[in-house]
Design an enzyme around this catalytic site. Structure first.
Site, PDB file in Angstrom:
ATOM      1  N   CYS E  86       6.788  66.277  49.217  1.00  0.00           N
ATOM      2  CA  CYS E  86       7.196  67.618  48.815  1.00  0.00           C
ATOM      3  C   CYS E  86       6.043  68.607  49.007  1.00  0.00           C
ATOM      4  O   CYS E  86       4.904  68.302  48.673  1.00  0.00           O
ATOM      5  CB  CYS E  86       7.521  67.586  47.321  1.00  0.00           C
ATOM      6  SG  CYS E  86       9.150  68.141  46.910  1.00  0.00           S
ATOM      7  N   MET E 123      14.294  70.033  45.207  1.00  0.00           N
ATOM      8  CA  MET E 123      13.614  68.955  44.491  1.00  0.00           C
ATOM      9  C   MET E 123      13.119  69.427  43.128  1.00  0.00           C
ATOM     10  O   MET E 123      13.116  68.659  42.167  1.00  0.00           O
ATOM     11  CB  MET E 123      12.453  68.400  45.330  1.00  0.00           C
ATOM     12  CG  MET E 123      12.876  67.760  46.652  1.00  0.00           C
ATOM     13  SD  MET E 123      14.312  66.649  46.547  1.00  0.00           S
ATOM     14  CE  MET E 123      13.722  65.405  45.397  1.00  0.00           C
ATOM     15  N   GLU E 124      12.707  70.675  43.050  1.00  0.00           N
ATOM     16  CA  GLU E 124      12.240  71.213  41.772  1.00  0.00           C
ATOM     17  C   GLU E 124      13.398  71.236  40.761  1.00  0.00           C
ATOM     18  O   GLU E 124      13.226  70.893  39.593  1.00  0.00           O
ATOM     19  CB  GLU E 124      11.679  72.626  41.973  1.00  0.00           C
ATOM     20  CG  GLU E 124      10.270  72.662  42.540  1.00  0.00           C
ATOM     21  CD  GLU E 124      10.179  72.288  44.014  1.00  0.00           C
ATOM     22  OE1 GLU E 124      11.231  72.224  44.697  1.00  0.00           O
ATOM     23  OE2 GLU E 124       9.049  72.053  44.497  1.00  0.00           O
ATOM     24  N   ASP E 138      14.434  59.955  25.313  1.00  0.00           N
ATOM     25  CA  ASP E 138      13.251  59.596  24.520  1.00  0.00           C
ATOM     26  C   ASP E 138      13.435  59.963  23.051  1.00  0.00           C
ATOM     27  O   ASP E 138      13.082  59.182  22.163  1.00  0.00           O
ATOM     28  CB  ASP E 138      12.029  60.314  25.083  1.00  0.00           C
ATOM     29  CG  ASP E 138      10.750  59.944  24.349  1.00  0.00           C
ATOM     30  OD1 ASP E 138      10.526  58.738  24.126  1.00  0.00           O
ATOM     31  OD2 ASP E 138       9.970  60.842  24.006  1.00  0.00           O
TER      32      ASP E 138
END
Lengths: 174, 174, 174, 174, 174, 174
Positions: E86, E123-124, E138
């Site tokens: 990237c 991609m970001e 999480d």
């Protein structure tokens, strides 16, 4: 859990590959936590005039080597970020020494890295040397683009199951 | 604003220091955005048996050079994190080539980095070479701890006010 | 595309929130690329004996301020990593000055950051000051744990649509 | 191995320098792994109107302090990346509390960091406070550029050979 | 300079490989700087009780989605660090929306990323979605380890030579 | 020290919040250091033609899966940087396997992460899977923008006080 695949070293003794030739971060879980030390060294060769500028700066201002020392130490902490299969570890000591070598002419950087852990710190010492030398290049490239990094290598290694190792050019393992 | 302090190169032509000898990230604001290219190279020397393992792996499994290529490219993106006074910049292209050199014996890594911007990409190319070579070291150190990185240097540089620069060993700037 | 939600400043003029009160990285796409400068400052107060050690070291060895300067400059490059809604940007210049102030007693750190871009560099200057002062704390904490960072603030700001801004204690915007 | 150079504290009691005045990451290998705790604090002062905006946001939307808390905790994990000679360590607990102080007017940030290890966590707590305060600055700077960070300091420290330490303004070490 | 090797797309149309099949960071230097936008989405499925806890927390305390939003935005800035080939780029806007979907039951995360530059921001946007969902995992894993991330995909993309692209499930490109 | 606030799980059993609903990095100091293992998995679905390109590349050149494997392993080391309340930890082993699944059509990524420590490694395994799949997306998006990541989940978990956990679809905990 498929531990057996990595029970033996993989591809021709390269431990970073399993039996199928696929890269992995090798299992160090069963290794002992021992005091581990690595020393690495390397030089950057330059024009004599460049070396003279570095030497004059070390005294009072324009401290090239002081900045390279900080860069080297900080880089040692980034090793597992840079080297794909390196284990992260908690360094307990890092020193970086820079010596002017008139006959090159140039500068030698020697780094000693230490930890108490399950894996060695060779890569941390080598990474610190490389970045220390590159930082000298960066700071002097305005006057000398032809500088060359040479002889970057492991000097010695202590701790771990395999015992001490020294490059043949030193006698510190005797 | 105290721009004048850096209006001239500082300590003996080292642009990373101001007139008082203090380090700074040099002002590149007034520079032109041009197409900038840098090519750097270096080798890692090793035992012939180690090179043989690498060569055999490239074919099908245990792909040391493929992993080193990724590490080199990723490292080029971390350059301004590693080199204290380097400007952050947006690389537009990075290639990393690895060639086996039988006579060393060893591997040569050559990286070409490019951007359109106000500063050169020499440090990005050199950092990529260093980390590419270190990654080879990491992956092969189980069988050969004595490998040495040699001849890491800038080969050529294009773009910017100072025009092209080539190491004397190449004729690509003619 | 739901641009309208951020067309106006959100929650009570805080631009980092949209009309629904949700945090976002605010749209700067339509802003002009201008020369942007920010200057920030702050001090660390300490025992007079600690300051004396720092001063003696600056001359020749144990260069606390030289290391803090490098830490400050490197930290400016990590600002968008640290501050959640900060835009990443390419700094074109960073300087960090450290002055001993006898009457505190302590050290003042002043950072000037610059870029040509769509957003200001206030956070970069402030982050550099904070990390510069913290690095002094780190290096001197073995002899003086009670040091205090005070008065960390923006001094001035230039560039961008809103024009120059200066803290009332300076007259540099007149 | 040249351990003796760092056997004693270096330059005037500053442990981050060796006898020659050169910076290093100090050897903590022989230290005990103990439960280490550090508490740091600091404030950001602002216009009363700015504080009012923050308070109103905490209730339901535009949660400035919630975001600053996350930034503070994440920054504690980056401490060894920011402070050049800091050892990397594995934090076992971090809490960040933000309290509105009407009389400043402003916000106080207090961070408690803990680990079980060979070095203290003062720098982790202080770094978290600084980044927590800076994040408040970032989020409110559209309405108040004159905010000032003040009184950033260590409050207390537990664990390690030197025993507990508390700033004189607290009585928690009695 | 060996530009020609990448003049054409490499291996079967995969631009990240050159004609020899070696990975590189593809040359975007000649591309236009245009306004580029990408929207990505994805969900995390969970037990109804888990979703109930998240919903109740959003109101006043235990703000899972507020923290996930910050994590998503910060992750978008790390994309070029995570995805090997990237290009680094300067985001000009990032928004992350989280919606509770009763029928999953679960939460949908949708991210819009923007820049003005030579490469797209798909991609970001995707990285932000993935990390946003992982952060929910999480924070809730203490009560529900079986949560599953599903349907993470690009929704639409604007800017650049190839023009707009939309997933078939949306009609926003009509 | 205000330990009692976190003595019990906070908001509805979500351990990442204290009794007041504020996020913190939860105290793991008192936990045992045990051998901890987590296995996570997920897939990326694509056009059959895209899968065919990936398969052909794995043999000799254009090695998409080899690069995704490195990205996955490196991402596992960045987990605590990405997930706000994750503890930093020292991984002792990471493996990433990629399997082609004809019937999707697509690729499955399965990661096993291990450590000896006070906290589990579920997030490390999940982060590695997500980044491994995203890297495949990045490398193939020139030919197929509609790829979808599905079914990213924890498969099993060993070590720690709570004992082994397995997703219902596996029988490895029996």
């Amino acid at each position: 859990m498929s531990n057996d695949k990595t029970a033996q070293a993989g591809h021709h003794g390269l431990t970073h590959f399993d039996q199928a030739g696929q890269a992995h971060m090798v299992d160090v879980g069963a290794k002992n936590e021992t005091h581990r030390i690595a020393v690495a060294t390397g030089v950057i060769r330059m024009e004599p005039e460049t070396l003279e500028i570095i030497r004059s700066g070390s005294a009072k201002k324009g401290d090239v080597l002081g900045i390279a020392r900080i860069a080297a130490i900080m880089a040692s902490k980034k090793t597992s970020d840079l080297i794909p299969l390196c284990h992260p570890l908690a360094l307990t000591r890092v020193t970086a020494d820079f010596e002017i070598e008139e006959d090159l002419p140039g500068v030698r950087c020697t780094v000693q890295a230490e930890t108490y852990g399950k894996t060695g710190v060779e890569m941390e010492a080598l990474t610190a040397v490389q970045v220390g030398l590159l930082t000298i290049y960066d700071m002097c490239k305005a006057v000398d683009k032809g500088m060359v990094c040479d002889g970057v290598r492991l000097l010695e290694k202590h701790g771990g199951k395999s015992g001490p190792w020294c490059a043949e050019l030193t006698s510190r393992c005797d």
